[in-house]
Structure formats: C-alpha cells, structure tokens
Design a protein around this motif. Structure first.
Motif: not given
Length: 717
Positions: A37-41, A48-53
C-alpha cells in the motif's frame, strides 16, 4: 538508530530497470510489490542516520522514484507497508528494513535479534506484527557504479568435451595458503593470486565451479549455536557478490574485486562457473526472519501452502521455495543470470536443487516456463548450464530428465563408482554405462556424453580421503547430535575406522583414492574434481561441513600429499592428450572398416573373450577390460576432418585378490604400453612397461591404462 521522514523532492523516475541505478547526476530506485500500500525508500548516511522518502509513483506494480544528487556508495533499504494477515500469506511490516532484491552490492552483517522477525517472537507466527525496528541488525544495499576495465578479457570458451571442472570454495581455497599474502587469503583476490592460479593451471583444470558467491547470510539456528553458514546456500541478494569474500571492503569494492578475479582466471584459460541458489532464500519458513522478499511481497515471491497460506511449500528442505511460476520471480531470476554473464563475465551456472525450479504445479515439468525462458534467452542459453537434477520433494530425483542444452550432476555415476570400489557386488553392467557417458540417461533426447558431469565427491559429503578412511560420519561439531548428513555413503574404510599408522592400510587407502580418481578421469563425460581431493584433504570424517568455517573445511596447504598431486596431474594430462577418452558422441559398438574387425568400443572378460549376456548380469564380476579404438572416434576437428587417436585398453579390477587376465591380441592389438597404473603412488609404472598380448596378473584393486601398440609403427618386445 535515528530516523527522519524528509519532505524532499523525489522525482517520478522510471519503473525500469529494477534496482538502484546511477545515471551520473542521480539514482533511480525501482521495487516490485503487487500488494504493497506504500513504500518508503530509506537512505543511510555515514553516521547511520536514516532518511525516509515515500515513493509516490507506481507503474505496473513497480514503485519507483529518482533522487537527484544520490550516487555510488549510498547505503539504502526499503520499508514496505501493507496488510498484516499471515493466515492469508500477507506479512507486510514497515518496521522491518528490507534489502532490495536487485541490490548490486550489500554492506553490513546480519545480527541475531528478535527484531529480525516480522511477528512477535514471544507469540505465534500468526499473531500480531512485531513493532521493533530491524534496521540496526540487517545489511543494506549499496548504490554501485563500476567502470571496470574489461579490455583484453577473453573468455576461454572451452568445449564441454575438453572441460575439467574444479569445485572450490572461495574462502576455503586460500585461507591457509602460504603463498597468498595474509590480507588476501579467503577472498576473490586470493583466488586470483598467482600462487593459486598456478596450482589450477598445473593441475590442468579448465573451469572453477565456485560454491555460492551471491550474497548470503547465516540461518538464525546456526547463529544461536555460535556457528555460521560456510557453504553459502542461503542467498539474500541475487545480484551482489558476497561481501565477506572481498579484501577491499563492502562499499561496492567487492564488485570490482570479483571482476578482477574473473579476468585473472580467464587470462589463465580458466572459466568461471557459479553455483547459484534460485530455489529458496535466506528467509526460511514461517518462523524465519523478514529480510527482503518476505516483507516486500510474500505471496508474490514464494510458493505458499494451498491449504494454509501461513505456511510455505518446501521442496528444498530449507523452509521455502521461490515461486518461479510467477512472471516477476522468473524475470528476477533471468535478470540475475544475464547480469552475471554480461556485467561480471562469468561463463556458466550450476543450479542448486534445479528440480525445484522446474515444478509447474507439483510434479517436475520438462516443459516448464523456466526451461522455455532459459532456452530462448540469447545470453543465458549460450553459457554452460549445469543442473543438480533433484530436490527433496516427491518425484524430485530427475537425473537424466533435463532437456537439451543442460548438463547434469550425474548422481548415478557417483553411486555406481563408489559401490564398485567399496566392494559391493553390483557387477559391471551399470559401471559400463557410467564409464562411457551414461547413454542410458542422456542419449534418447539427442544429448551428448558431455551432458553427464561425472563426480565421485562434492562439497556435500565426505572428501575423497575420508571416503576411504571412515565408514561412519563424524558430524558432532555441527551441533545436531550427528543426525545431519548422509548416513549411507557407499564407502569403505579399508578395514580400520579413522586414521591409522598401519602402513598396509595406508597403502590400500592411497590406492583406493587413485582408483576412484582414475575411474573418474578415464570416463567419457565431464569430470568434476572437488578442491583438495588432489592434495589428500580431510575433514576428519565430517560429511556435512556446511557450518564449519574453520580448519575443518579450509584446504591445508602444509599437509599436501605430493605423490597424489603428481598422480592427478599425470592423469589429467593423459586425458587431455587422448581424444578417445573425452569423446563428443556416444559409442556405437560397431566394427570399424579396414581394421580387421575391431570396434570403437568393446568389453573384455578376464578370460580374453568379449563379455557375454551372462557376464553382463553377473553381480559377482569385478574385473572388466574396456577397449577404446581411436580410429573410431565419431567427431571431427574444426576443419571437418575425422579425429584419429591412439587406442587404449582400460583394465579395471576391483576385487580383493590378484586376477589373471588375457590381454587381447590381433586384430585388437599387437602389444600394449602401460602408461598409468594405480598400484604406483604417482601412477608412473617402472620401465620397461611394454607387454605382449596374453595372460598377465593384475594386482588387487587396480586400474591400468594401456596404450595399444600396432606394427609396424610401434615395436613390441
């Protein structure tokens, strides 16, 4: 793990190609998931900081987007949203960081932690979804752009009939090699080092068959016991070379190092064949971790049980089976194969448990989509294709049943040859088929003798030395109470279990090893040697060393049997120099015009006459002569001229006592030159080695290779 969801501009990008692809100014990301239903890259910086798109675009079930400024070296993964309903096969859980199945490189290790599992570890696997973030414990994909200088790379393109395969583990080959610098041992660079390449060249092998090099991880049950998966049949990434085999790190450098290894082996005239595991993945069964496909689209990638979709159909014995019936899964498999041929320059593939790939519904189907797609593919159809023609499901033993284009690991060859030399009373009928290319298995559908990959040992089972040293497996170190591994090994310990100082037993074991190797390399078909067998390698009786990443499995280069190595080199050289021993067409047994009545293939009993019907069905017969007439070879050279070779008599005697045999005279021969005998440690007989036709005593458990002499060109004393 710190995370943030950023409202940065994500361009629409393209749904093709799948994976992460840098175009010089940015990277396009594309992931197939039919039920999401949705995908986050998720992108990870050096800290190690995570950035979601959030990927906003979907085209034909592919989620895609392009991020300007993102380039090579970028670590990334996906979080995929969807329903959590294990009973229906739905296992989406966005708290689990998932590896891109098309990732070209992988960075980071798998750490055992409850967060690896999409369900709550303290409850049933069909219970609530686990809320813990798995990102700190799983590997990530790496954006790769590699401009390797392939200039001058020449694929050896060795014909099947000239091929000698050497099955080898990348790490185990050089971990203890004193000629390889310590920093390179156990790596792709170590395998490409001159010290190891020179060994391959001196041995005369033409192809290395590498145990799995697709990126793999260890099963949780091994990690809990403090062990790891050594063999590598637990794939996580089908496009990424295993990072731990790189001497240069895992940020994409493993891709360059792998290519350099291939180029170095090609320069030495050696092809590279990969053992590939497309039948199952590292995610295991319903209790296994959620690392990639299971969380991306579980029902889209795996074969689920029709009666209980919370469970998997398991034809592999590893918990799950990839559903190659589905177009997207089949496309992934073919994309991976083409990538390794076109971008990594490999020369062929050995398909682990290949019968599982050919199952359309339940039975193994010779007309399955898998075969159709492989056969019509302009890239994959042109390389060497080897099937392990069985799986663990009902009807899965399919030796001889794969279609043209395919060669097969001939399990019947292994079993027959082992039985003969272990002293089983099986006669010579089945042995005759195995010695001459197994026409009973491969001729009916138009295949040639090289459809049979002949082997006596492989990575799975006893080493050749252990085969004649132990009758019982010694697998206690695996932590499974010696329950694992094959119990029926068709072997004989020569009268004493385990190592011994008895010189007679040691001599007998040495001769048995030479008998097995000689049978293998004098047989028509494609011989496969297991790395270390030519050196006398032992695993201390462990016949299932899949989890022994230590001295049990690594080749010990300080304990080399020099005589045995010289013997194998001599034997491979004899095979290479004698076309009659590696024929491209099956023998006919017909008379050869102008020879006075000889045949291209004839079988002789100890008394000198050709085998009778009663002989063929005599299970007590342990002695046979195989006559190969070099004037009856049925293939031609590149100019269309008939190939003519010397003729040979292979005299095989597996009995425990000496036997007198009658060497056939005219028209078969005017005399014989003994060019190899397994009674001698290096195979070289003392001089003179020329004998006349007539009675001669053959020692117990011995193979002779006799070159046929004919007047007036050859003189017989």
């Amino acid at each position: 793990m710190r995370t943030t969801s950023e409202d940065v501009e994500v361009w629409p990008g393209s749904p093709a190609p799948l994976g992460a692809h840098w175009d010089g100014t940015g990277t396009n990301f594309a992931l197939w998931s039919a039920g999401a239903t949705a995908v986050d890259l998720c992108l990870f910086d050096d800290g190690g900081f995570e950035h979601r798109h959030r990927l906003q675009e979907t085209t034909h079930q592919v989620w895609h987007g392009r991020l300007p400024g993102i380039g090579p070296g970028q670590r990334y993964g996906y979080r995929v949203h969807g329903p959590w309903d294990p009973g229906a096969g739905h296992r989406w859980n966005p708290e689990k960081l998932l590896l891109d199945p098309y990732a070209r490189a992988v960075d980071g290790d798998l750490s055992l932690h409850p967060a690896l599992f999409a369900y709550r570890a303290d409850g049933p696997d069909t219970g609530p979804a686990d809320p813990r973030d798995s990102a700190p414990y799983v590997p990530r994909g790496v954006v790769v752009h590699d401009s390797f200088p392939w200039d001058g790379d020449r694929r050896p393109a060795t014909s099947w009939s000239d091929t000698v395969v050497y099955e080898v583990h990348v790490k185990g080959a050089t971990m203890r090699h004193p000629g390889v610098p310590p920093a390179l041992r156990g790596t792709y660079a170590g395998l490409a080092h001159p010290a190891f390449v020179e060994h391959l060249v001196s041995l005369g092998v033409t192809a290395v068959e590498l145990l799995p090099v697709h990126h793999f991880v260890s099963e949780p049950h091994l990690l809990r016991r403090g062990l790891t998966n050594y063999w590598g049949y637990n794939t996580l990434g089908y496009f990424a070379p295993h990072a731990a085999y790189s001497s240069a790190g895992s940020g994409g450098a493993q891709v360059t190092e792998f290519k350099a290894m291939v180029k170095a082996l090609h320069a030495a005239g050696i092809e590279v064949v990969l053992d590939v595991v497309y039948n199952h993945t590292a995610e295991g069964d319903h209790t296994g971790p959620s690392l990639s496909l299971k969380g991306i689209d579980n029902p889209g990638y795996y074969r689920l049980n029709g009666e209980n979709r919370a469970r998997y159909t398991d034809y592999t014995g590893c918990g799950n089976t990839l559903d190659v019936r589905r177009p997207q899964v089949l496309a992934m498999l073919m994309d991976s194969l083409r990538y390794w041929v076109t971008e990594m320059h490999v020369d062929g593939f050995r398909f682990d448990l290949a019968a599982a790939l050919a199952r359309s519904f339940h039975d193994v189907d010779r007309l399955s989509a898998f075969f159709d797609v492989v056969h019509q593919d302009p890239v994959v159809s042109q390389v060497k294709l080897i099937a392990e023609p069985w799986d663990v499901g009902e009807g899965g033993y399919q030796v001889g049943n794969f279609p043209p284009l395919w060669t097969e690991w001939n399990g019947r060859y292994r079993d027959t040859v082992r039985d003969v030399w272990a002293g089983s009373h099986v006669g010579v009928r089945d042995l005759a088929y195995r010695l001459t290319g197994s026409s009973d298995l491969y001729r009916s559908d138009g295949r040639r003798p090289f459809a049979s990959v002949n082997f006596v040992t492989a990575h799975d089972g006893f080493t050749l030395t252990d085969l004649v040293t132990y009758e019982r497996k010694r697998n206690e170190a695996n932590g499974e109470d010696n329950r694992d591994g094959e119990s029926h090994n068709r072997n004989w310990n020569c009268g004493v279990e385990g190592p011994t100082d008895d010189p007679e037993v040691q001599a007998l074991r040495g001769r048995q090893v030479r008998n097995l190797l000689t049978t293998l390399l004098l047989s028509t078909g494609v011989p496969m040697l297991t790395a270390g067998d030519e050196l006398g390698r032992t695993q201390g009786g462990n016949n299932n060393a899949y989890c022994q990443d230590n001295e049990v499995s690594w080749i010990d280069w300080d304990a080399v049997d020099g005589d045995l190595l010289a013997f194998v080199r001599r034997l491979v050289r004899l095979r290479h120099d004698a076309p009659v021993l590696r024929q491209e067409a099956f023998f006919e047994g017909h008379e050869i015009p102008g020879t006075g009545g000889t045949r291209d293939l004839a079988w002789f009993a100890p008394g000198g006459g050709q085998l009778t019907t009663a002989d063929w069905f005599d299970t007590g017969l342990q002695t046979v002569g195989m006559y190969l007439d070099g004037r009856g070879i049925r293939h031609r050279d590149e100019r269309g001229r008939p190939v003519v070779d010397d003729s040979y008599l292979v005299q095989l005697h597996a009995g425990p006592e000496p036997v007198t045999v009658q060497l056939p005279g005219a028209p078969w021969s005017d005399g014989y030159e003994l060019v190899l005998s397994t009674e001698y440690p290096t195979g070289a007989p003392p001089r003179p080695a020329v004998v006349a036709p007539g009675p001669i005593e053959v020692p117990p458990r011995t193979v002779w290779l006799l070159r046929v002499l004919r007047r007036p060109h050859d003189q017989v004393s």
